[in-house]
Structures are given as C-alpha cells and as structure tokens.
Design an enzyme around this catalytic site. Sequence first.
Site, PDB file in Angstrom:
ATOM      1  N   ASP A   1      -3.545   4.425  -1.896  1.00 39.17           N
ATOM      2  CA  ASP A   1      -4.556   4.859  -0.922  1.00 39.17           C
ATOM      3  C   ASP A   1      -4.612   6.386  -0.888  1.00 39.17           C
ATOM      4  O   ASP A   1      -4.132   7.013   0.052  1.00 39.17           O
ATOM      5  CB  ASP A   1      -4.193   4.275   0.450  1.00 39.17           C
TER       6      ASP A   1
ATOM      7  N   LYS B   1       0.846  -1.193   0.000  1.00 36.29           N
ATOM      8  CA  LYS B   1       0.000   0.000   0.000  1.00 36.29           C
ATOM      9  C   LYS B   1       0.877   1.236   0.000  1.00 36.29           C
ATOM     10  O   LYS B   1       1.762   1.385   0.852  1.00 36.29           O
ATOM     11  CB  LYS B   1      -0.890   0.023   1.249  1.00 36.29           C
TER      12      LYS B   1
ATOM     13  N   HIS C   1     -11.570  12.607  -3.227  1.00 32.74           N
ATOM     14  CA  HIS C   1     -12.809  13.293  -2.825  1.00 32.74           C
ATOM     15  C   HIS C   1     -12.804  14.689  -3.444  1.00 32.74           C
ATOM     16  O   HIS C   1     -12.085  15.575  -2.984  1.00 32.74           O
ATOM     17  CB  HIS C   1     -12.873  13.386  -1.287  1.00 32.74           C
ATOM     18  N   ASP C   2     -13.576  14.887  -4.486  1.00 38.71           N
ATOM     19  CA  ASP C   2     -13.653  16.200  -5.141  1.00 38.71           C
ATOM     20  C   ASP C   2     -14.887  16.182  -6.043  1.00 38.71           C
ATOM     21  O   ASP C   2     -15.671  15.224  -5.989  1.00 38.71           O
ATOM     22  CB  ASP C   2     -12.356  16.455  -5.943  1.00 38.71           C
TER      23      ASP C   2
ATOM     24  N   GLY D   1       0.692  -3.074   8.391  1.00 39.55           N
ATOM     25  CA  GLY D   1       1.895  -2.264   8.305  1.00 39.55           C
ATOM     26  C   GLY D   1       2.958  -2.693   9.291  1.00 39.55           C
ATOM     27  O   GLY D   1       3.747  -3.610   9.037  1.00 39.55           O
ATOM     28  N   ARG D   2       2.947  -2.038  10.447  1.00 42.61           N
ATOM     29  CA  ARG D   2       4.063  -2.191  11.398  1.00 42.61           C
ATOM     30  C   ARG D   2       4.385  -3.611  11.846  1.00 42.61           C
ATOM     31  O   ARG D   2       5.564  -3.902  12.047  1.00 42.61           O
ATOM     32  CB  ARG D   2       3.830  -1.254  12.597  1.00 42.61           C
TER      33      ARG D   2
ATOM     34  N   THR E   1     -12.248   5.791  10.513  1.00 47.24           N
ATOM     35  CA  THR E   1     -12.306   5.169  11.848  1.00 47.24           C
ATOM     36  C   THR E   1     -11.797   6.111  12.936  1.00 47.24           C
ATOM     37  O   THR E   1     -11.944   5.827  14.106  1.00 47.24           O
ATOM     38  CB  THR E   1     -11.508   3.854  11.886  1.00 47.24           C
TER      39      THR E   1
ATOM     40  N   LYS F   1      -7.536   8.177  -1.280  1.00 50.74           N
ATOM     41  CA  LYS F   1      -8.837   8.637  -0.727  1.00 50.74           C
ATOM     42  C   LYS F   1      -9.385   9.840  -1.511  1.00 50.74           C
ATOM     43  O   LYS F   1      -9.571  10.925  -0.978  1.00 50.74           O
ATOM     44  CB  LYS F   1      -8.698   8.964   0.756  1.00 50.74           C
TER      45      LYS F   1
HETATM   46  O1  C5P Z   1       0.941  -0.290  10.912  1.00 56.02           O
HETATM   47  P1  C5P Z   1      -0.503  -0.685  10.782  1.00 56.02           P
HETATM   48  O2  C5P Z   1      -0.714  -2.155  10.542  1.00 56.02           O
HETATM   49  O3  C5P Z   1      -1.361  -0.150  11.904  1.00 56.02           O
HETATM   50  O4  C5P Z   1      -0.970   0.054   9.447  1.00 56.02           O
HETATM   51  C1  C5P Z   1      -2.292   0.001   9.018  1.00 56.02           C
HETATM   52  C2  C5P Z   1      -2.444   0.795   7.759  1.00 56.02           C
HETATM   53  O5  C5P Z   1      -3.821   0.924   7.449  1.00 56.02           O
HETATM   54  C3  C5P Z   1      -1.910   2.218   7.827  1.00 56.02           C
HETATM   55  O6  C5P Z   1      -1.385   2.521   6.534  1.00 56.02           O
HETATM   56  C4  C5P Z   1      -3.122   3.060   8.132  1.00 56.02           C
HETATM   57  O7  C5P Z   1      -3.019   4.351   7.575  1.00 56.02           O
HETATM   58  C5  C5P Z   1      -4.211   2.286   7.413  1.00 56.02           C
HETATM   59  N1  C5P Z   1      -5.548   2.479   7.951  1.00 56.02           N
HETATM   60  C6  C5P Z   1      -5.884   2.212   9.265  1.00 56.02           C
HETATM   61  N2  C5P Z   1      -7.167   2.363   9.699  1.00 56.02           N
HETATM   62  C7  C5P Z   1      -8.093   2.772   8.852  1.00 56.02           C
HETATM   63  C8  C5P Z   1      -7.784   3.045   7.530  1.00 56.02           C
HETATM   64  C9  C5P Z   1      -6.485   2.869   7.099  1.00 56.02           C
HETATM   65  O8  C5P Z   1      -5.032   1.827  10.050  1.00 56.02           O
HETATM   66  N3  C5P Z   1      -9.313   2.858   9.265  1.00 56.02           N
END
Ligand code: C5P
Length: 240
Positions: free
Chosen positions: A64, A37, A68-69, A218-219, A128, A66
């Site tokens: 990603d 992503k 919106h326009d 991600g992390r 969220t 997002k």
């Molecule tokens: O590091 P982690 O697993 O928390 O990353 C989750 C990814 O999903 C990040 O890129 C974050 O911006 C994205 N994201 C999120 N919650 C959402 C929408 C997107 O954590 N509701």
Amino acid sequence: MLSEQEARDAIIIALDCDRETALDLADKLSGKAVWVKVGMTLFYRYGPVIVDDMRSRGLRVFLDLKLHDIPFQIRGAAHSASLCGADILSIHGLGGAAMIAEGRAGVEEAAAERGGERTRLVAISVLTSMDADALASIGVTDELSSEVARLASLAVGAGSDGIVCSPQEAADMRALLGPDALIVCPGVRPAGAELGDQKRVSTPAAAIAAGASKLVIGRPITHAADPAAAFEAIVEELMS
Ligand code: C5P
C-alpha cells in the site's frame, strides 16, 4: 456466503507495526491467512526485505504505497514494486489517467520479466480523512461522492484493476465499475469489536455482501490476544 478458501482469500491483514511484530504475526497466521498489507511505515523502514519476509512465509502482499508522481516515475515505481513481490499495489487516482496507464505499463513489464501473475493495481479515490471542506480547500467543489465516482471510473478506465473504498461505498462502486473490478475495503469491524479511530465501519459479512472483493482488517486481528483465532472467527463469519 463464501467458501472457506474464498473467505481466507478475501481477508488482507494490515500489518501496521514494526518488523519484529510483523514477523511474529506472519508466523502465527501463515498457513491460515492468504494476504497481508504492508504499508509505507513498514516499507520505508525495512524495504523490499519485508515483502520477502512475508512471501517466504507463503503470504501474498498488498503493498500500500499509494503511488503519485509524474507518469515516467510511476512507470518505474510500479515496475520496481512489482519486481519486489507486490501482488496488489495502490496508486492515487488523483494522478490522472496518463499516470495510471504508465503504472499499468510498469507492472506489465515486470510480469513479462519475472513471469507469473501480474501485480494488480488499486486506485485511491478521495482519502477518507478528507471531508467536503478539505476537498473545497484544494479546489474541488463537487460533491464528495461525485468526486469518488469520477476518480474511480477514470482509474479503472486508465488501467487500474480496481479501487480502495469504504464498505459504505462498495455497493455503488460495484454497480459503477462492474463485476470484474477489484474492490478493496478497509474500515471493517466484526460485530462487537473496538472501533478505534474507524468511524464508518461495516461488518466483514456486510462488506462482502455489498460487493467488496477484499477486506483490509488490522487491529481486530493484530491486537487480539490470539490473532490466529480472531482471523478464523472472521473466516467463519464470511462462510455463514
Ligand atoms: O486496524 P484497522 O483495521 O483499522 O486497519 C485498517 C487498515 O486500512 C490500516 O492499515 C489503514 O491504514 C487502512 N486504511 C483505512 N482507511 C482508509 C484507507 C486505508 O483504515 N480509507
């Protein structure tokens, strides 16, 4: 339970980092992972080259941004994002049906021009980060879950291929949107992993069982001492 290929294809690794780190991660994960992503932080700084960087390493890209326009602008934006190599692109449900329909037209035009698979659109319902009070402050007094469901139906009805939602909403969204919708879930943590700032999380296996098509992680992967091993452990979890 997924096959090995399905499991690899279900994981989207969120590269929330600088380009150098993203390239290093892509090199470590190429040949193993299928998806990454790229979000606004990376894209606004480096532009389409970061998408090329990933695709040249054999990785598919969830861009990603997002969108919106106004509908006219979104048709052009979706067209451009598709030409720059997005396999999946996010768009805001709050922009309404006409905007989403134009986004769909934009990705269809791009696919006709460049050939190959059309970029898939996924709609954001309610961020969220917003709770009921934040929604009320912008004039939305419906229950949060009703607002999410309304925007999800509206977006898919207008041409979005699916939505982004938390794993806790995945089962309801799957029931609402049917078997073909692309349901992309962030907020996924393998058992025992650090939660970080994520509060409402599910394990990868639970999120898939609830109906998610793809997991944005991600992390737990990018900050692991061995990102490839962390990725493989999640693949194993999804296969067992
Ligand atoms: O590091 P982690 O697993 O928390 O990353 C989750 C990814 O999903 C990040 O890129 C974050 O911006 C994205 N994201 C999120 N919650 C959402 C929408 C997107 O954590 N509701």
